[in-house]
Design a protein around this motif. Structure first.
Motif, PDB file in Angstrom:
ATOM      1  N   TYR A 139      -0.077  -2.965  21.093  1.00 20.84           N
ATOM      2  CA  TYR A 139       0.330  -2.213  19.903  1.00 20.84           C
ATOM      3  C   TYR A 139      -0.755  -2.136  18.826  1.00 20.84           C
ATOM      4  O   TYR A 139      -0.516  -1.658  17.732  1.00 20.84           O
ATOM      5  N   GLU A 140      -1.927  -2.635  19.150  1.00 22.59           N
ATOM      6  CA  GLU A 140      -2.999  -2.656  18.165  1.00 22.59           C
ATOM      7  C   GLU A 140      -3.364  -1.246  17.706  1.00 22.59           C
ATOM      8  O   GLU A 140      -3.545  -0.998  16.508  1.00 22.59           O
ATOM      9  N   SER A 141      -3.457  -0.314  18.639  1.00 19.61           N
ATOM     10  CA  SER A 141      -3.813   1.058  18.287  1.00 19.61           C
ATOM     11  C   SER A 141      -2.713   1.708  17.435  1.00 19.61           C
ATOM     12  O   SER A 141      -2.998   2.469  16.511  1.00 19.61           O
ATOM     13  N   THR A 142      -1.450   1.371  17.735  1.00 20.26           N
ATOM     14  CA  THR A 142      -0.340   1.929  16.952  1.00 20.26           C
ATOM     15  C   THR A 142      -0.365   1.417  15.517  1.00 20.26           C
ATOM     16  O   THR A 142      -0.183   2.175  14.556  1.00 20.26           O
ATOM     17  N   VAL A 143      -0.597   0.118  15.353  1.00 20.82           N
ATOM     18  CA  VAL A 143      -0.680  -0.478  14.020  1.00 20.82           C
ATOM     19  C   VAL A 143      -1.856   0.117  13.246  1.00 20.82           C
ATOM     20  O   VAL A 143      -1.736   0.454  12.060  1.00 20.82           O
ATOM     21  N   ALA A 144      -2.993   0.265  13.920  1.00 21.11           N
ATOM     22  CA  ALA A 144      -4.171   0.835  13.262  1.00 21.11           C
ATOM     23  C   ALA A 144      -3.912   2.272  12.830  1.00 21.11           C
ATOM     24  O   ALA A 144      -4.331   2.696  11.739  1.00 21.11           O
ATOM     25  N   TYR A 145      -3.192   3.021  13.676  1.00 20.94           N
ATOM     26  CA  TYR A 145      -2.871   4.408  13.331  1.00 20.94           C
ATOM     27  C   TYR A 145      -1.956   4.467  12.110  1.00 20.94           C
ATOM     28  O   TYR A 145      -2.156   5.289  11.213  1.00 20.94           O
ATOM     29  N   CYS A 146      -0.954   3.579  12.051  1.00 17.60           N
ATOM     30  CA  CYS A 146      -0.032   3.550  10.903  1.00 17.60           C
ATOM     31  C   CYS A 146      -0.769   3.177   9.617  1.00 17.60           C
ATOM     32  O   CYS A 146      -0.518   3.756   8.547  1.00 17.60           O
ATOM     33  N   ILE A 147      -1.689   2.232   9.725  1.00 17.13           N
ATOM     34  CA  ILE A 147      -2.454   1.820   8.543  1.00 17.13           C
ATOM     35  C   ILE A 147      -3.345   2.957   8.060  1.00 17.13           C
ATOM     36  O   ILE A 147      -3.441   3.219   6.857  1.00 17.13           O
ATOM     37  N   SER A 148      -4.008   3.657   8.998  1.00 18.12           N
ATOM     38  CA  SER A 148      -4.870   4.784   8.604  1.00 18.12           C
ATOM     39  C   SER A 148      -4.050   5.916   7.987  1.00 18.12           C
ATOM     40  O   SER A 148      -4.507   6.592   7.064  1.00 18.12           O
ATOM     41  N   THR A 149      -2.816   6.108   8.487  1.00 19.49           N
ATOM     42  CA  THR A 149      -1.942   7.123   7.903  1.00 19.49           C
ATOM     43  C   THR A 149      -1.579   6.781   6.464  1.00 19.49           C
ATOM     44  O   THR A 149      -1.599   7.643   5.575  1.00 19.49           O
ATOM     45  N   LEU A 150      -1.266   5.505   6.200  1.00 14.91           N
ATOM     46  CA  LEU A 150      -0.956   5.065   4.851  1.00 14.91           C
ATOM     47  C   LEU A 150      -2.163   5.233   3.928  1.00 14.91           C
ATOM     48  O   LEU A 150      -2.029   5.662   2.780  1.00 14.91           O
ATOM     49  N   GLU A 151      -3.338   4.924   4.451  1.00 20.72           N
ATOM     50  CA  GLU A 151      -4.549   5.075   3.640  1.00 20.72           C
ATOM     51  C   GLU A 151      -4.805   6.546   3.309  1.00 20.72           C
ATOM     52  O   GLU A 151      -5.257   6.873   2.206  1.00 20.72           O
ATOM     53  N   ALA A 152      -4.514   7.418   4.296  1.00 17.31           N
ATOM     54  CA  ALA A 152      -4.715   8.850   4.061  1.00 17.31           C
ATOM     55  C   ALA A 152      -3.729   9.383   3.027  1.00 17.31           C
ATOM     56  O   ALA A 152      -4.080  10.232   2.186  1.00 17.31           O
ATOM     57  N   ILE A 153      -2.494   8.873   3.057  1.00 21.11           N
ATOM     58  CA  ILE A 153      -1.494   9.305   2.078  1.00 21.11           C
ATOM     59  C   ILE A 153      -1.854   8.800   0.688  1.00 21.11           C
ATOM     60  O   ILE A 153      -1.722   9.522  -0.312  1.00 21.11           O
ATOM     61  N   GLY A 154      -2.355   7.573   0.610  1.00 15.35           N
ATOM     62  CA  GLY A 154      -2.770   7.006  -0.669  1.00 15.35           C
ATOM     63  C   GLY A 154      -1.626   6.363  -1.427  1.00 15.35           C
ATOM     64  O   GLY A 154      -0.461   6.416  -1.014  1.00 15.35           O
ATOM     65  N   ASP A 155      -1.989   5.754  -2.556  1.00 16.77           N
ATOM     66  CA  ASP A 155      -0.999   5.062  -3.387  1.00 16.77           C
ATOM     67  C   ASP A 155      -0.561   5.874  -4.601  1.00 16.77           C
ATOM     68  O   ASP A 155       0.455   5.575  -5.219  1.00 16.77           O
ATOM     69  N   GLU A 156      -1.358   6.888  -4.974  1.00 11.79           N
ATOM     70  CA  GLU A 156      -1.064   7.654  -6.174  1.00 11.79           C
ATOM     71  C   GLU A 156      -0.275   8.923  -5.845  1.00 11.79           C
ATOM     72  O   GLU A 156      -0.543   9.583  -4.844  1.00 11.79           O
ATOM     73  N   GLU A 157       0.693   9.229  -6.693  1.00 10.21           N
ATOM     74  CA  GLU A 157       1.464  10.452  -6.513  1.00 10.21           C
ATOM     75  C   GLU A 157       0.566  11.675  -6.718  1.00 10.21           C
ATOM     76  O   GLU A 157      -0.385  11.622  -7.507  1.00 10.21           O
ATOM     77  N   PRO A 158       0.831  12.777  -6.018  1.00  7.35           N
ATOM     78  CA  PRO A 158      -0.011  13.973  -6.168  1.00  7.35           C
ATOM     79  C   PRO A 158       0.101  14.561  -7.572  1.00  7.35           C
ATOM     80  O   PRO A 158       1.134  14.460  -8.232  1.00  7.35           O
ATOM     81  N   ILE A 159      -0.978  15.178  -8.018  1.00  2.00           N
ATOM     82  CA  ILE A 159      -1.059  15.764  -9.353  1.00  2.00           C
ATOM     83  C   ILE A 159      -0.996  17.277  -9.248  1.00  2.00           C
ATOM     84  O   ILE A 159      -1.745  17.880  -8.477  1.00  2.00           O
ATOM     85  N   GLN A 160      -0.102  17.879 -10.014  1.00  2.87           N
ATOM     86  CA  GLN A 160      -0.006  19.334 -10.046  1.00  2.87           C
ATOM     87  C   GLN A 160      -0.843  19.821 -11.234  1.00  2.87           C
ATOM     88  O   GLN A 160      -0.496  19.611 -12.395  1.00  2.87           O
ATOM     89  N   PHE A 161      -1.961  20.480 -10.936  1.00  2.00           N
ATOM     90  CA  PHE A 161      -2.952  20.833 -11.949  1.00  2.00           C
ATOM     91  C   PHE A 161      -2.338  21.626 -13.099  1.00  2.00           C
ATOM     92  O   PHE A 161      -2.474  21.261 -14.273  1.00  2.00           O
ATOM     93  N   TYR A 162      -1.653  22.720 -12.784  1.00  2.00           N
ATOM     94  CA  TYR A 162      -1.164  23.600 -13.840  1.00  2.00           C
ATOM     95  C   TYR A 162      -0.015  22.975 -14.628  1.00  2.00           C
ATOM     96  O   TYR A 162       0.149  23.259 -15.820  1.00  2.00           O
ATOM     97  N   TYR A 163       0.776  22.129 -13.969  1.00  2.00           N
ATOM     98  CA  TYR A 163       1.831  21.452 -14.719  1.00  2.00           C
ATOM     99  C   TYR A 163       1.229  20.548 -15.778  1.00  2.00           C
ATOM    100  O   TYR A 163       1.693  20.526 -16.928  1.00  2.00           O
ATOM    101  N   GLN A 164       0.181  19.816 -15.425  1.00  2.00           N
ATOM    102  CA  GLN A 164      -0.486  18.952 -16.385  1.00  2.00           C
ATOM    103  C   GLN A 164      -1.121  19.759 -17.516  1.00  2.00           C
ATOM    104  O   GLN A 164      -1.061  19.386 -18.689  1.00  2.00           O
ATOM    105  N   TYR A 165      -1.733  20.879 -17.138  1.00  2.00           N
ATOM    106  CA  TYR A 165      -2.418  21.727 -18.120  1.00  2.00           C
ATOM    107  C   TYR A 165      -1.427  22.332 -19.110  1.00  2.00           C
ATOM    108  O   TYR A 165      -1.599  22.238 -20.340  1.00  2.00           O
ATOM    109  N   TYR A 166      -0.361  22.943 -18.580  1.00  2.00           N
ATOM    110  CA  TYR A 166       0.642  23.555 -19.450  1.00  2.00           C
ATOM    111  C   TYR A 166       1.348  22.518 -20.315  1.00  2.00           C
ATOM    112  O   TYR A 166       1.620  22.756 -21.497  1.00  2.00           O
ATOM    113  N   SER A 167       1.648  21.383 -19.728  1.00  2.00           N
ATOM    114  CA  SER A 167       2.337  20.327 -20.467  1.00  2.00           C
ATOM    115  C   SER A 167       1.472  19.809 -21.607  1.00  2.00           C
ATOM    116  O   SER A 167       1.966  19.569 -22.721  1.00  2.00           O
ATOM    117  N   ALA A 168       0.187  19.646 -21.343  1.00  2.00           N
ATOM    118  CA  ALA A 168      -0.719  19.159 -22.385  1.00  2.00           C
ATOM    119  C   ALA A 168      -0.812  20.152 -23.538  1.00  2.00           C
ATOM    120  O   ALA A 168      -0.743  19.765 -24.714  1.00  2.00           O
TER     121      ALA A 168
END
Length: 426
Positions: free
Chosen positions: A307-336
């Motif tokens: 299961y080493e390859s499966t665990v590594a794949y899950c970890i790489s998927t989490l890293e690709a998703i990241g920890d920060e929520e996505p930012i909507q450029f125009y929402y931030q701009y209009y809100s500011a």
């Protein structure tokens, strides 16, 4: 006795109000002049090169003024409040009031009321006057740039637009003789000469010209004079793009929209932002569950290899998703931009509060010192506001809250210093 006290309070209110208005007018003219020089004279220079009549220039300048009035009024309020308190302190008037049993709160009340009135004025400028004048400004400037030719063809004249300089001889309609044209800041530098040419504006919106030349000669030169190329042709067509010469102020931006116009735009982008955030959390949750399931399947060292390859794949998927929520450029701009209108309006009150501790400090030349301190505070406020605007795309939460940071800093600093000075004085 009560009537006498009431009359003295009215006289105090009138005195403080009069001093505040006079100092506000002086400060307003000072800051107005600074912003006027920085933001208006460049426009006047660009337009005057087009031989625009004086009436049109004055109208353009008048329409551009609200663009910076939303900053001038808060800063003038700050200076007026600090100058009033500094002057009252240096002349011992505040000390006399306290000796007579009149609390400083009576003076503070007048300053706060004046600041609230100016806050309403600032919001009116930012939310109504600026969008309305901006529309007129854009339309007028667009008409000026579209109606007037970028090149004014006259016999034996020289035209300079951007990086292009053209010298010509006689003019017959749109046909010109003895054309000599060169660029001033390109690599390599280009010089074109021709006995005759025809100049035509082919795109009046983006200001693109077409120059047809007969039997032209080309000279391409780099910094090293030995690296030059000379070429000739029977005919040539050169396109001149002057779209970058159009002032940036002709373009509409969220800062030139009213709060009523910004609100629906902001809500539309908020829906998109919420959907993206929801998808982000769903994908992250799925990746975490997959990783947990893969780890649960591991019961021995042999299973770990499987299961080493499966665990590594899950970890790489989490890293690709990241920890920060996505930012909507125009929402931030209009809100500011939406919240900035309210923040600048409240800035009049916040900047007045930060000056209140001056009432407990006796200084010589109080009005002059108060004005100097107001300049330092204004620069600090401007810097904090600028830094906050740079951070609106760094966080996924509503960026509008960042616009209130300068106001919060000023209020906290002012009240903290006031309490500290009152405790020491008491």
């Amino acid at each position: 006795m009560k009537k006498g006290h009431h009359s003295s309070h009215i006289l105090l209110d009138i005195h403080v109000t009069r001093e505040f208005i006079l100092d506000f007018l002086v400060s307003f003219l000072f800051f107005f002049f600074i912003f006027f020089i920085n933001q208006i004279l460049l426009l006047v220079q660009q337009v005057m090169l087009k031989s625009v009549d004086v009436g049109t220039i004055l109208m353009l300048v008048l329409c551009a003024i609200p663009q910076f009035l939303q900053y001038v009024v808060p800063f003038a309020t700050l200076s007026a409040s600090s100058m009033v308190l500094g002057d009252l302190g240096s002349t011992n008037e505040l000390l006399a009031l306290r000796a007579c049993g009149i609390p400083l709160g009576k003076v503070f009340r007048v300053l706060v009321i004046c600041a609230l009135v100016l806050s309403l004025l600032t919001f009116y400028i930012a939310d109504y006057l600026m969008p309305a004048s901006s529309r007129v400004y854009q339309r007028m400037l667009g008409d000026v740039m579209r109606d007037l030719p970028t090149f004014e063809l006259r016999a034996d004249s020289t035209n300079s637009v951007g990086e292009v300089v053209m010298r010509n001889g006689d003019v017959h309609g749109d046909t010109i003789d003895d054309v000599l044209m060169f660029t001033t800041s390109s690599s390599p530098d280009m010089t074109i000469s021709s006995a005759q040419g025809r100049l035509e504006l082919v795109d009046p919106v983006n200001f693109v010209y077409r120059l047809d030349l007969g039997s032209p000669s080309f000279l391409l030169t780099e910094d090293d004079i030995d690296r030059s190329v000379v070429s000739q042709a029977d005919s040539a067509t050169v396109y001149l793009d002057f779209s970058k010469q159009v002032p940036a102020l002709t373009q509409s931006s969220p800062s030139n929209l009213s709060s009523r116009e910004l609100w629906p735009l902001m809500q539309e982008r908020k829906v998109v932002r919420d959907e993206n955030v929801s998808i982000f959390h769903e994908r992250r949750q799925e990746a975490l569950l997959s990783l947990a399931a893969a780890i649960d399947e591991v019961e021995s060292a042999k299973d770990m290899d499987a299961y080493e390859s499966t665990v590594a794949y899950c970890i790489s998927t989490l890293e690709a998703i990241g920890d920060e929520e996505p930012i909507q450029f125009y929402y931030q701009y209009y809100s500011a931009e939406f919240n900035k209108k309210f923040a600048l309006a409240l800035g009049c009150l916040a900047l007045t509060i930060v000056t209140l501790p001056l009432s407990l400090v006796k200084i010589r030349h109080g009005r002059l010192v108060g004005f100097g301190l107001s300049l330092l505070i204004a620069v600090s406020y401007w810097y904090i506001l600028f830094a906050s605007q740079l951070k609106i795309f760094d966080y996924s939460f509503n960026a509008g809250f960042l616009m209130y940071i300068p106001d919060i800093v000023m209020v906290v600093a002012g009240l903290s210093l006031l309490v500290f000075r009152m405790r020491r004085a008491g």
